[in-house]
Design a protein around this motif. Structure first.
Motif, PDB file in Angstrom:
ATOM      1  N   ALA A   1       0.833  -1.200   0.000  1.00 18.40           N
ATOM      2  CA  ALA A   1       0.000   0.000   0.000  1.00 18.40           C
ATOM      3  C   ALA A   1       0.871   1.255   0.000  1.00 18.40           C
ATOM      4  O   ALA A   1       0.565   2.240  -0.680  1.00 18.40           O
ATOM      5  CB  ALA A   1      -0.930  -0.008   1.209  1.00 18.40           C
ATOM      6  N   ALA A   2       1.944   1.223   0.773  1.00 19.84           N
ATOM      7  CA  ALA A   2       2.837   2.381   0.830  1.00 19.84           C
ATOM      8  C   ALA A   2       3.483   2.647  -0.526  1.00 19.84           C
ATOM      9  O   ALA A   2       3.630   3.806  -0.939  1.00 19.84           O
ATOM     10  CB  ALA A   2       3.912   2.158   1.896  1.00 19.84           C
TER      11      ALA A   2
ATOM     12  N   THR B   1      -1.003  10.408  -0.479  1.00 18.52           N
ATOM     13  CA  THR B   1      -0.655   9.975   0.863  1.00 18.52           C
ATOM     14  C   THR B   1      -1.205   8.571   1.090  1.00 18.52           C
ATOM     15  O   THR B   1      -2.136   8.121   0.412  1.00 18.52           O
ATOM     16  CB  THR B   1      -1.228  10.920   1.927  1.00 18.52           C
ATOM     17  OG1 THR B   1      -2.666  10.812   1.923  1.00 18.52           O
ATOM     18  CG2 THR B   1      -0.832  12.362   1.649  1.00 18.52           C
ATOM     19  N   ILE B   2      -0.639   7.881   2.059  1.00 18.41           N
ATOM     20  CA  ILE B   2      -1.105   6.533   2.361  1.00 18.41           C
ATOM     21  C   ILE B   2      -2.558   6.564   2.825  1.00 18.41           C
ATOM     22  O   ILE B   2      -3.343   5.665   2.515  1.00 18.41           O
ATOM     23  CB  ILE B   2      -0.196   5.863   3.419  1.00 18.41           C
ATOM     24  CG1 ILE B   2      -0.604   4.398   3.638  1.00 18.41           C
ATOM     25  CG2 ILE B   2      -0.226   6.638   4.721  1.00 18.41           C
ATOM     26  CD1 ILE B   2      -0.384   3.514   2.448  1.00 18.41           C
ATOM     27  N   ASP B   3      -2.951   7.620   3.540  1.00 17.68           N
ATOM     28  CA  ASP B   3      -4.339   7.740   3.991  1.00 17.68           C
ATOM     29  C   ASP B   3      -5.290   7.898   2.807  1.00 17.68           C
ATOM     30  O   ASP B   3      -6.388   7.334   2.796  1.00 17.68           O
ATOM     31  CB  ASP B   3      -4.494   8.917   4.952  1.00 17.68           C
ATOM     32  CG  ASP B   3      -3.871   8.649   6.315  1.00 17.68           C
ATOM     33  OD1 ASP B   3      -3.687   7.450   6.646  1.00 17.68           O
ATOM     34  OD2 ASP B   3      -3.577   9.616   7.039  1.00 17.68           O
TER      35      ASP B   3
ATOM     36  N   GLU C   1      -8.497  -3.009   4.446  1.00 15.03           N
ATOM     37  CA  GLU C   1      -7.148  -2.430   4.386  1.00 15.03           C
ATOM     38  C   GLU C   1      -6.087  -3.524   4.411  1.00 15.03           C
ATOM     39  O   GLU C   1      -6.267  -4.567   5.029  1.00 15.03           O
ATOM     40  CB  GLU C   1      -6.918  -1.480   5.563  1.00 15.03           C
ATOM     41  CG  GLU C   1      -7.637  -0.156   5.434  1.00 15.03           C
ATOM     42  CD  GLU C   1      -7.177   0.839   6.481  1.00 15.03           C
ATOM     43  OE1 GLU C   1      -6.184   0.548   7.173  1.00 15.03           O
ATOM     44  OE2 GLU C   1      -7.808   1.894   6.599  1.00 15.03           O
ATOM     45  N   MET C   2      -4.996  -3.264   3.712  1.00 19.44           N
ATOM     46  CA  MET C   2      -3.854  -4.172   3.694  1.00 19.44           C
ATOM     47  C   MET C   2      -2.716  -3.535   4.481  1.00 19.44           C
ATOM     48  O   MET C   2      -2.598  -2.314   4.547  1.00 19.44           O
ATOM     49  CB  MET C   2      -3.416  -4.461   2.259  1.00 19.44           C
ATOM     50  CG  MET C   2      -4.492  -5.137   1.423  1.00 19.44           C
ATOM     51  SD  MET C   2      -4.921  -6.771   2.048  1.00 19.44           S
ATOM     52  CE  MET C   2      -6.156  -7.276   0.845  1.00 19.44           C
ATOM     53  N   GLY C   3      -1.895  -4.373   5.048  1.00 20.26           N
ATOM     54  CA  GLY C   3      -0.762  -3.876   5.812  1.00 20.26           C
ATOM     55  C   GLY C   3       0.439  -3.650   4.927  1.00 20.26           C
ATOM     56  O   GLY C   3       0.365  -2.995   3.885  1.00 20.26           O
ATOM     57  N   ALA C   4       1.553  -4.235   5.344  1.00 15.73           N
ATOM     58  CA  ALA C   4       2.796  -4.026   4.601  1.00 15.73           C
ATOM     59  C   ALA C   4       3.003  -5.065   3.510  1.00 15.73           C
ATOM     60  O   ALA C   4       3.970  -4.997   2.759  1.00 15.73           O
ATOM     61  CB  ALA C   4       3.990  -4.061   5.566  1.00 15.73           C
TER      62      ALA C   4
END
Length: 340
Positions: free
Chosen positions: A38-39, A48-50, A63-66
């Motif tokens: 996602a980042a 932005t990530i948001d 939502e997904m993490g890293a």
């Protein structure tokens, strides 16, 4: 001689390094393996990530993490949305709302498509061209219909967009408030559906609901209306013309209530100003139309006084019914109507 049928492979343990069934199906549809987090999507698309997560949630996904859960197509989609924002055509919050509308629509369409094609997958596996696995037949079907279906999506969207713009004008949108339109709202409800569904199998319930929705959709479309939503045992529709709304109600009674294989149906129609939002409509006429179905007799239509006042004189015969309490509206005098 017929081919030897292979055993279905769904329950066979995959060898190490072999993609799982969900991974194989994802790849068949998306045509790309996820390589971005996602980042990284946010960074490469300039948001932005948001913002990236808001758009992802708006599409209807968690939502997904890293983890690397996204592809370059996901990144490009974010970039396309943000290009509209950057050009000043829409604000970001508006872009999120549009994305949410796309997500909700596509989610339902995808579920509908899969449910429809599941039977075709079973047919393929039972035929001469069986692959030995439902997954194999599903992937072959995806290859066969994927591109044509995408073309139909774009075509249907353009046609419906043109129709929506025409409706905005035809429905008499207030010049000071383009979000308010004046319509006749209809609500059709199957009688005793809950009790009936307890006596039917799951397949029979599905067939009944599909037949009900399909027939209502055809009748509403025939008279220039639009089904806003269906709830299994009921449908909500809107039209600009109250006479056409009456015709729709009569048509639904004919194709549903007069069919001995179908349950009886009740209908209510109310007219007035509503607010369209994300494909739905809101306002007192919507609630009143639904409430009026509780007043209607089997295979009968009940309307409100405002709808009755808009009908041409000499073409319809209306009769006020005794006032009764209607939840949210107090005492209401519903109107029975029929053609002369």
């Amino acid at each position: 001689m017929g081919r030897e049928r292979r055993r279905p492979a769904e329950n066979v343990e995959p060898t190490p390094g072999t993609p799982s069934v969900p991974e194989r199906l994802d790849l068949a549809v998306l045509k790309e393996t996820p390589t971005l987090s996602a980042a990284e999507v946010a960074d490469e698309s300039g948001v932005t990530i948001d913002q990236a997560r808001r758009l992802w949630r708006a599409l209807g996904f968690p939502e997904m993490g890293a983890e690397q859960a996204f592809s370059t197509a996901d990144r490009d989609a974010v970039s396309v949305v943000m290009s509209m924002v950057g050009s000043g055509a829409v604000e970001f919050d508006m872009a999120v709302n549009m994305t949410r509308g796309i997500g909700q629509t596509m989610s339902r369409l995808a579920d509908w498509e899969v449910a429809t094609l599941a039977g075709r997958v079973e047919e393929l596996e039972a035929g001469e061209d069986a692959t030995g696995s439902r997954v194999g037949s599903a992937m072959r079907l995806i290859d066969d219909i994927g591109a044509p279906f995408e073309q139909m999506l774009i075509y249907a969207w353009r046609r419906h967009l043109a129709a929506a713009l025409s409706r905005l004008e035809a429905m008499g949108a207030n010049e000071q408030d383009l979000h308010t339109i004046d319509v006749s709202v209809g609500f059709a409800d199957l009688v005793s559906f809950t009790a009936l569904s307890n006596t039917l199998s799951r397949v029979e319930i599905g067939d009944l609901v599909e037949k009900f929705e399909g027939r209502c959709h055809d009748v509403v479309s025939l008279h220039g209306g639009r089904i806003i939503k269906s709830l299994g045992d009921s449908v909500l529709f809107v039209l600009t013309d109250p006479v056409a709304a009456i015709a729709v109600a009569e048509g639904i009674i004919n194709v549903i209530g007069r069919d001995p294989r179908m349950p009886d149906v009740r209908l209510g129609i109310a007219s007035g100003a509503v607010v369209p939002r994300l494909g739905d409509v809101f306002g007192p006429p919507v609630n009143l139309a639904a409430r009026l179905t509780a007043v209607a007799r089997r295979n009968r239509l009940i309307i409100d006084q405002r709808t009755a006042d808009r009908l041409p004189e000499g073409e319809f015969e209306s009769r006020r019914l005794p006032a009764r309490p209607v939840r949210g509206f107090g005492l209401v005098e519903p109107v029975a109507v029929r053609r002369r």
